[in-house]
Design an enzyme around this catalytic site. Sequence first.
Site, PDB file in Angstrom:
ATOM      1  N   ASP A 117     -11.269 -34.749 -54.448  1.00  0.00           N
ATOM      2  CA  ASP A 117     -10.793 -33.634 -54.804  1.00  0.00           C
ATOM      3  C   ASP A 117      -9.885 -33.970 -55.880  1.00  0.00           C
ATOM      4  O   ASP A 117      -9.285 -35.190 -55.861  1.00  0.00           O
ATOM      5  CB  ASP A 117     -10.161 -32.972 -53.473  1.00  0.00           C
ATOM      6  CG  ASP A 117     -10.707 -32.700 -52.641  1.00  0.00           C
ATOM      7  OD1 ASP A 117     -10.388 -32.641 -51.356  1.00  0.00           O
ATOM      8  OD2 ASP A 117     -11.635 -31.939 -52.874  1.00  0.00           O
ATOM      9  N   ASP A 135     -16.005 -26.926 -53.948  1.00  0.00           N
ATOM     10  CA  ASP A 135     -15.144 -25.873 -53.317  1.00  0.00           C
ATOM     11  C   ASP A 135     -14.809 -24.630 -54.226  1.00  0.00           C
ATOM     12  O   ASP A 135     -14.963 -23.481 -53.516  1.00  0.00           O
ATOM     13  CB  ASP A 135     -13.776 -26.388 -53.108  1.00  0.00           C
ATOM     14  CG  ASP A 135     -13.833 -27.821 -52.186  1.00  0.00           C
ATOM     15  OD1 ASP A 135     -12.773 -28.723 -52.320  1.00  0.00           O
ATOM     16  OD2 ASP A 135     -14.637 -27.729 -51.298  1.00  0.00           O
TER      17      ASP A 135
HETATM   18  C1  LIG Z   1     -13.992 -23.994 -50.076  1.00  0.00           C
HETATM   19  C2  LIG Z   1     -14.647 -24.423 -48.595  1.00  0.00           C
HETATM   20  C3  LIG Z   1     -14.248 -25.926 -48.192  1.00  0.00           C
HETATM   21  C4  LIG Z   1     -15.340 -26.811 -48.187  1.00  0.00           C
HETATM   22  O1  LIG Z   1     -16.341 -26.291 -47.184  1.00  0.00           O
HETATM   23  C5  LIG Z   1     -17.540 -27.000 -47.211  1.00  0.00           C
HETATM   24  O2  LIG Z   1     -17.822 -28.075 -47.629  1.00  0.00           O
HETATM   25  C6  LIG Z   1     -18.621 -26.505 -46.132  1.00  0.00           C
HETATM   26  C7  LIG Z   1     -19.946 -26.432 -47.073  1.00  0.00           C
HETATM   27  C8  LIG Z   1     -18.768 -27.001 -45.012  1.00  0.00           C
HETATM   28  C9  LIG Z   1     -17.623 -26.626 -44.055  1.00  0.00           C
HETATM   29  C10 LIG Z   1     -17.577 -27.684 -43.069  1.00  0.00           C
HETATM   30  C11 LIG Z   1     -17.910 -25.222 -43.807  1.00  0.00           C
HETATM   31  C12 LIG Z   1     -16.652 -24.206 -44.214  1.00  0.00           C
HETATM   32  C13 LIG Z   1     -15.564 -24.388 -43.259  1.00  0.00           C
HETATM   33  C14 LIG Z   1     -14.401 -23.345 -43.366  1.00  0.00           C
HETATM   34  C15 LIG Z   1     -13.200 -23.738 -44.421  1.00  0.00           C
HETATM   35  O3  LIG Z   1     -13.108 -24.879 -44.779  1.00  0.00           O
HETATM   36  C16 LIG Z   1     -12.365 -22.571 -44.595  1.00  0.00           C
HETATM   37  C17 LIG Z   1     -12.716 -22.222 -46.027  1.00  0.00           C
HETATM   38  C18 LIG Z   1     -11.602 -21.492 -46.499  1.00  0.00           C
HETATM   39  C19 LIG Z   1     -11.637 -21.410 -47.958  1.00  0.00           C
HETATM   40  C20 LIG Z   1     -12.138 -19.966 -48.369  1.00  0.00           C
HETATM   41  C21 LIG Z   1     -13.667 -19.987 -49.253  1.00  0.00           C
HETATM   42  C22 LIG Z   1     -10.280 -21.304 -48.821  1.00  0.00           C
HETATM   43  C23 LIG Z   1      -9.925 -22.274 -49.766  1.00  0.00           C
HETATM   44  C24 LIG Z   1      -9.956 -23.748 -49.379  1.00  0.00           C
HETATM   45  C25 LIG Z   1      -9.617 -24.628 -50.426  1.00  0.00           C
HETATM   46  C26 LIG Z   1      -9.631 -24.236 -51.743  1.00  0.00           C
HETATM   47  O4  LIG Z   1     -10.957 -24.130 -52.370  1.00  0.00           O
HETATM   48  C27 LIG Z   1     -10.884 -23.763 -53.785  1.00  0.00           C
HETATM   49  C28 LIG Z   1      -9.190 -25.665 -50.099  1.00  0.00           C
HETATM   50  C29 LIG Z   1     -10.009 -26.864 -50.257  1.00  0.00           C
HETATM   51  C30 LIG Z   1      -9.360 -28.402 -49.897  1.00  0.00           C
HETATM   52  O5  LIG Z   1      -8.911 -28.364 -48.542  1.00  0.00           O
HETATM   53  C31 LIG Z   1     -10.266 -29.389 -50.304  1.00  0.00           C
HETATM   54  O6  LIG Z   1      -9.780 -30.773 -49.824  1.00  0.00           O
HETATM   55  C32 LIG Z   1     -11.625 -29.465 -49.116  1.00  0.00           C
HETATM   56  C33 LIG Z   1     -12.514 -30.319 -49.377  1.00  0.00           C
HETATM   57  O7  LIG Z   1     -13.091 -30.561 -50.702  1.00  0.00           O
HETATM   58  C34 LIG Z   1     -13.640 -30.137 -48.716  1.00  0.00           C
HETATM   59  N1  LIG Z   1     -14.369 -28.756 -48.964  1.00  0.00           N
HETATM   60  C35 LIG Z   1     -14.930 -28.227 -47.841  1.00  0.00           C
HETATM   61  O8  LIG Z   1     -14.807 -28.601 -46.581  1.00  0.00           O
END
Ligand SMILES: CCC[C@@H]1OC(=O)[C@@H](C)C[C@H](C)CCCCC(=O)CCC[C@@H](CC)/C=C\C=C(/COC)CC[C@@H](O)[C@@H](O)C[C@H](O)CNC1=O
EC number: 3.4.23.36
Length: 159
Positions: A117, A135
């Site tokens: 990230d 993300d």
């Molecule tokens: C965005 C989905 C997260 C992403 O899901 C993925 O990979 C998917 C394919 C697999 C997950 C196991 C499934 C979704 C889990 C639900 C979840 O997570 C709730 C989502 C809230 C979201 C609404 C859309 C808001 C915002 C988040 C953030 C800001 O995003 C712009 C913070 C990102 C930072 O915490 C960063 O460290 C995260 C790291 O990069 C790993 N990323 C993941 O796990």
Amino acid sequence: MKQYRILPMAIVGIIVLAIDQLTKFLVATQMSLGESIPVIGEYLKITSHRNSGAAWGMFEGRMLFFYIITVAVLVFLIYFYKTEAKNNLLMQVGITLLMAGALGNFIDRLLFQEVVDFVDVLIINYDFPIFNVADSALTVGVIILLIEVFITGRGKNKK
Ligand SMILES: CCC[C@@H]1OC(=O)[C@@H](C)C[C@H](C)CCCCC(=O)CCC[C@@H](CC)/C=C\C=C(/COC)CC[C@@H](O)[C@@H](O)C[C@H](O)CNC1=O
């Protein structure tokens, strides 16, 4: 082909995926962990960060969980594309972004068991979690689908 625009959507998805992987690679190789480069003062910085969890560090380290969820999400998105996105450009773009985002973080989790990230924004004094291009694609994809279902399309096929 016209109805599903497979080729254009594949190109969009590959470009998003390439930008995600390139930016993560550059941050991981050109910056040391924790290093921060201000872009717009305190409001936007590039900070080299790793996360072995999901948003806000949820399910930290649960790689098997992430593999299962991500494959399930990808399979569902392919099915949803075939059944609901016919002739519906907005939905096709939304699903393409979701798939590119899911794949981007999937590659990191498979290779490194954690995600790189680096986008560090300060939103109204709340230090928003550091995120990446994948993300962003996931979030934009979610927003586009919500707009499509609740505002423009009501879910029906549009010409
Ligand atoms: C965005 C989905 C997260 C992403 O899901 C993925 O990979 C998917 C394919 C697999 C997950 C196991 C499934 C979704 C889990 C639900 C979840 O997570 C709730 C989502 C809230 C979201 C609404 C859309 C808001 C915002 C988040 C953030 C800001 O995003 C712009 C913070 C990102 C930072 O915490 C960063 O460290 C995260 C790291 O990069 C790993 N990323 C993941 O796990």
